[in-house]
Structure formats: structure tokens, C-alpha cells
Write an enzyme that holds these catalytic residues in place. Structure first.
Site, PDB file in Angstrom:
ATOM      1  N   ASP A  20     -10.701  15.868  -1.266  1.00  0.00           N
ATOM      2  CA  ASP A  20     -10.439  15.755  -2.699  1.00  0.00           C
ATOM      3  C   ASP A  20      -9.120  16.481  -2.993  1.00  0.00           C
ATOM      4  OD1 ASP A  20     -11.898  15.087  -5.470  1.00  0.00           O
ATOM      5  OD2 ASP A  20     -10.764  16.961  -5.687  1.00  0.00           O
TER       6      ASP A  20
ATOM      7  N   GLU B  84      -9.866  10.474  -6.813  1.00  0.00           N
ATOM      8  CA  GLU B  84      -9.012  11.099  -5.825  1.00  0.00           C
ATOM      9  C   GLU B  84      -9.806  11.593  -4.620  1.00  0.00           C
ATOM     10  OE1 GLU B  84      -9.952  14.293  -8.947  1.00  0.00           O
ATOM     11  OE2 GLU B  84      -9.662  12.132  -8.841  1.00  0.00           O
TER      12      GLU B  84
END
Length: 615
Positions: free
Chosen positions: A482, A525
Site C-alpha cells: 500500500d 493504491e
């Protein structure tokens, strides 16, 4: 017996029998002519010596009738004249041999026994001592149905001697025949001559008719038998074609014609059955591959047909991967790439493959070393057949054969390649459909922004991935990634810059792991790296590699350069849990621990991180 003869041989048989018939007829005619000739000579010699008008008239009329019968079957003028000369030139009668027959056509001499030099000459102006035109006068009498002419004519040793001649037309011809006797000759016994000639002519004629009739009947029956066999076979062929033309479908394709002979009709029936067999095989083949699950199965099926049915032992199928400008071997699936018969470079750059690049067959049989990527040994020839769908080459089939020693060997190879082309052409529509379905399926499993597989892909293939790893006794490493503070990128630089960061991040993660590993865009993301067949503890090393590469990444945007960091959490299956999705959850838990500990770090999941209330 006749079934073992070809149609050509049967026709030769008919010709031979016809020839025999003509030879037999000719023999009979020749015998008759000679017998008639002999009898005529003997009787004429006996009769002319004692006869006058009646004797020479009967003799001439009889011989004219005999000659008419003889010449009836002869159509050639030259042959008629040859026969007349052969029969009459040596005929002599009277005790002093002064008697003979002569034949004219109009006033042109055909036969004059004692003076062959006159043959072919026009004697219309020939006169006797009294000025009588002898030939002209006899011709006119012959035209009127026959008549006598008296005149003076030289007799050997006696000078001009009174002579009487008789002339008449040979019935059915343009010739007239005549003879004459000096008036010192006596009458003959012509009655016996007439009867003898009639008896011989009739008996020989009846015998000839019977023989010719029997031969004709035999030829007719043989012809009918041959025609019957031809018609029967052709009707069977026509019936089969009509069944196909009228849409009888698969049932018509399974029909076969019974082979009852080895002649051309039998060969035609054999070729028809072979054609139907090929068409039926192609039809069945197409139906089978239509029901295959994937494009890879279709290529496997095609390869099996080439090796098992067509007998092409060295067969390879390369599938084109346009997205990577590469190609990989689809058939045989268990083939060791080290044994490839092409340069390995084509796997990474498919433009090196000449068949793929040109879209047509490439074969070393027309020019040695036509393709420099072929690495087969000396004494081999190769055929590379592109599979072209929609104007683009989607696969290449390679056949390798021993170099043919004889034209028949080369022809056999070309026949196999031709049949292979038929199977390829039959499969094009199916390949196009399977490719379209695969493309649609891939588009549903691929993230359009990054080109990575999406979460749906993981859901689709989880069972296959797990089954393969467990079967091999290996582990799966899971790395949940992430980007740190990614929202700031969108807020500060805009969503275009944010998309660029996601794309570059996906490339770095992809480049940081092996080709066989999988990268999933898990959401936003977040990225999930699935490491296949790793040893226990290996995932942390790879996670750290990803972290360092991201930290060093500089992304250029119009407003400057962006650098980001990434947090990663790892877990391993089946060491941490018995299900893959639980293991993914554990990697996510480790990721959150990395975030909580300050970001830009890798954290390995441990059991103390999992709380019951998180279930």
C-alpha cells in the site's frame, strides 16, 4: 475375371476382338476369291475354246457378277483396282493362250493381261484395220447393258484375225469387263461354271455372315456388361453426391461406395470414399474443437491430429503473444525448450519468426536455410505454417521431416502438409471464436489502468493456484502493498499524476518479482504480490526488494518529481493458515501493523497480530 481388368484393358479387349473379326472376314474373303478364281480359270479355259457368242457372254456376265460380289465390301478405288489386276492379269484361255479378260473404267484401261503397259492409258482412239474404234465401241455396248462387237485384231503368228468380243458393266461399280475369242474357237460348257460359282459364293457368304454375326453378338454382350458396370458405379457416386448436395448432413458423409473392381471405376470409388472420409474427419474434428474449453486445448487437439492421424512425429505449435511481442510453445505441452528446433530468441521477439512475420508458409524444401532461426540437424527439412486469423498471425505450426530421398517421398510429405492445412483451415473459425472469448475473459480479469490482474482474477483462479502449489509441495508468499500517503498525490497534483504513480508503482512491483509470480491490483493504491513455489521465509526478502525499489523510484510530472514510499505486509500459505483467503487477510493485517509502526517498512505476519474479534 473381367473385374481385374482396367477400363483401358477392357477397351483394348474390344479392339482386339474387333480386329480378330476383321482378320477372320479378310481370311474368308481371300479364300473365297482364290477358290472363285481357280474355278473360274479352269472352267473358263475349258469353255472359251469351244464357244462363240453365247459362251463369252455367259462367261463375262458370270465373272462380272462374281467380281461385283467380291468388290462390294471394298470401298477404296485403289484397292478395287488392285484386286481386279491381281485376279485377272494372269488369266489366259484358248489352247494357244490367246484369250484373256480386260477391264476398263470408261475408256481408261485397268487390266489387259498380255499388255500391262497399257494399264492406266486412255484407249478411246484405238482402231482396227477397218477403222472401227474398238474400246469406244465396247464401252458404249457395256453402258447399254452389254453387247458384242466384231472387228479385226492381231493374233500371234496369224496377223489380223476376225474376232468377236463381248463387254458388260460390273454391277454396282464404274468398271466394265470384256473378253473376246477369235472366231476359230469353240463353244464351252458354261452351265457348269455358273452353277459352281453360285454354289461357292452362296455357301461362303452364309458362313461369313454367321461368323461375323456371332462375333458381333459377343462384342455386344461384352459392351453391355462393361457399360452396366460403369453406369452402376457412376449412379452410386451420383447418389452420394446428391445426398450431400441436398443437405443430408453427417449421415451423407458416412456413406461409402462398395468397391467391386480394381479398374478405373474402382479407383474412382476408392478416391470418393477417401474424400468422404477426409470430409467426415474434418467435420467431426471441427465439432470436437468447438466444444473444447480453451484455445490451448484446441491447439493441443490440432497437434494430436497431426502426430497421431497424419503421422507427423516432429510437430510443434507456437502461440503468438502480441502484447509482449513474444511467442510460446503450446504443443507439445511437456516439451523441453532445450530441445526446440528454433533459436530461443523467437520466444522473446516473435518478429524473428519468418512465418509469423510474412504470414505464409516457409519451407526449406524450396530453398535451404530459408529461415536462419531453424536449428534442426542436417538431413532435416522443415515446414512452418502460419495460422492467420483476421489478417494477423496468431500461431505457427512447425513440421520437421527427414529429407526426402525420392520424388515419391517428397510427394508423400507434401500430401501430409496439405492435409494439415485442411485441418488448420477448418479450425480457423473456432480459433477466432476462442481467441475472442479469451480476450473478453481477460479484459474482465485485467485492471485497465495498470494492466495487472484484478481481484476477480484471484477469485477465478484461487483453486488452481492452491492445488498446483500443494501438489508440488511448495509455499505461496503473499505480499500486501500500500502506497504511503497516496491521497496527497491526488490532492496536490491531480488524478492524472495519481494514475501515473499507480502505473509506475505496478511496473516496479512487476519487475521486482519473477515472471512466474502474479501481481494483483487489489484496490485503490493496494497491490497484492502472489509468489508461487517459494521456500519458507522468502517472502520478506522479496518484500524488502519491492520497498527499496519504490523508495528509489522518481516519477517525473509536469510540476516536478514525485517520490513515494510503500508499506508491505507478508504472510505465507500454508504455513500461516490452511486457506489462501485467510492468508491474504493475514498479509493485510501485517500491512496495517507496518502502517502503525511508521510506514515505509515490511512486516511479517505473526499469530499474535490476529485477534478473535477481527474474525
Amino acid at each position: 475375371m473381367l473385374n481385374r481388368l482396367t477400363v483401358r484393358e477392357k477397351m483394348y479387349l474390344i479392339i482386339a476382338m474387333t480386329l480378330v473379326m476383321f482378320m477372320v472376314n479378310a481370311q474368308f474373303a481371300w479364300v473365297n476369291i482364290n477358290k472363285i478364281k481357280d474355278i473360274g480359270l479352269k472352267k473358263t479355259e475349258e469353255s472359251i475354246s469351244i464357244s462363240h457368242r453365247a459362251q463369252i457372254k455367259v462367261a463375262t456376265d458370270t465373272l462380272a457378277a462374281t467380281l461385283a460380289t467380291t468388290l462390294k465390301s471394298v470401298t477404296s478405288t485403289a484397292e478395287q483396282e488392285r484386286m481386279l489386276q491381281a485376279m485377272l492379269k494372269d488369266v489366259r484361255f484358248e489352247e494357244d493362250k490367246s484369250g484373256y479378260f480386260f477391264v476398263f473404267k470408261d475408256t481408261v484401261n485397268i487390266v489387259t493381261g498380255p499388255k500391262p503397259e497399257l494399264q492406266g492409258k486412255d484407249l478411246s482412239q484405238m482402231k482396227d484395220a477397218n477403222g472401227i474404234f474398238v474400246v469406244r465401241g465396247l464401252f458404249e455396248l457395256a453402258q447399254k447393258g452389254g453387247g458384242f462387237l466384231e472387228y479385226l485384231w492381231p493374233k500371234p503368228g496369224k496377223g489380223d484375225t476376225p474376232k468377236i468380243s463381248y463387254a458388260t458393266m460390273i454391277p454396282g461399280t464404274a468398271y466394265w469387263i470384256g473378253t473376246g475369242v477369235y472366231t476359230d474357237a469353240s463353244e464351252t460348257y458354261l452351265a457348269n461354271l455358273r452353277q459352281d460359282l453360285k454354289s461357292i459364293t452362296e455357301s461362303r457368304s452364309y458362313f461369313m455372315l454367321f461368323t461375323v454375326g456371332a462375333i458381333f453378338i459377343g462384342l455386344t454382350l461384352l459392351s453391355l456388361y462393361i457399360i452396366s458396370g460403369i453406369i452402376k458405379a457412376l449412379r452410386s457416386l451420383i447418389g452420394s453426391f446428391q445426398d450431400i448436395a441436398h443437405g443430408e448432413g453427417q449421415t451423407a458423409l458416412t456413406k461409402r461406395i462398395a468397391i467391386t473392381s480394381i479398374d478405373e471405376i474402382g479407383m474412382l470409388s476408392t478416391e470418393f470414399n477417401s474424400l468422404m472420409e477426409s470430409i467426415n474427419n474434418l467435420s467431426v474434428f471441427k465439432k470436437v474443437i468447438e466444444e473444447d474449453d480453451s484455445l490451448e486445448e484446441v491447439y493441443q487437439r490440432i497437434g494430436e491430429v497431426f502426430t497421431q492421424q497424419l503421422g507427423i512425429s516432429r510437430c510443434f505449435i507456437y502461440q503468438i503473444v502480441n502484447a509482449k511481442n513474444a511467442m510460446h510453445m503450446t504443443y507439445p505441452s511437456s516439451f523441453d525448450q532445450e530441445e526446440m528446433l528454433c533459436n530461443h530468441a523467437i520466444l522473446d521477439d516473435n518478429d524473428l519468426c519468418k512465418a509469423k512475420r510474412t504470414g505464409h508458409i516457409i519451407t526449406s524444401t524450396i530453398f535451404p536455410e530459408i529461415c536462419r532461426q531453424f536449428t534442426g540437424q542436417e538431413g532435416w527439412v522443415h515446414y512452418c505454417l502460419p495460422i492467420v486469423v483476421g489478417g494477423a498471425t496468431v500461431a505457427v505450426v512447425q513440421f520437421v521431416f527427414d529429407t526426402p530421398d525420392t520424388p515419391s517421398d517428397k510427394k508423400a510429405i507434401e500430401a501430409k502438409v496439405y492435409k494439415a492445412e485442411q485441418y488448420i483451415n477448418e479450425s480457423l473459425a473456432v480459433i477466432e471464436t476462442k481467441r475472442l472469448m479469451s480476450s473478453l475473459k481477460d479484459s474482465a480479469l485485467i485492471d485497465p489502468l495498470t494492466g495487472l490482474n484484478n481481484r476477480r482474477y484471484l477469485q477465478e483462479y484461487t483453486e488452481k493456484i492452491v492445488a498446483g502449489v500443494l501438489r508440488r509441495g511448495k509455499s505461496i508468499g503473499l505480499i500486501m502493498c500500500d502506497l504511503d500517503y497516496f491521497k496527497q498525490v491526488n490532492d496536490t497534483y491531480g488524478h492524472n499524476a495519481g494514475d501515473l504513480v499507480l502505473k509506475e508503482t505496478s511496473k516496479v512491483i512487476r519487475q521486482s518479482i519473477r515472471e512466474s509470480d502474479i501481481v494483483i491490483r487489489f484496490g485503490g493504491e493496494e497491490f497484492l504480490a502472489v509468489l508461487l513455489d517459494i521456500n519458507e521465509g522468502e517472502s520478506m526478502n522479496i518484500a524488502e526488494k519491492i520497498r527499496v525499489n519504490i523508495e528509489q523510484l522518481k516519477i517525473k510530472i509536469p510540476d516536478g518529481v514525485i517520490q513515494k514510499t510503500i508499506s508491505l505486509g507478508t504472510s505465507e500459505f500454508p504455513a500461516d493458515t490452511g486457506t489462501l483467503w485467510s492468508c491474504i487477510k493475514f498479509a493485510d493485517v501485517a500491512l496495517y501493523r507496518a502502517k502503525a509502526e511508521g510506514r515505509n517498512r515490511c512486516v511479517r505476519f505473526t499469530k499474535d497480530m490476529w485477534k478473535e474479534e477481527q474474525v
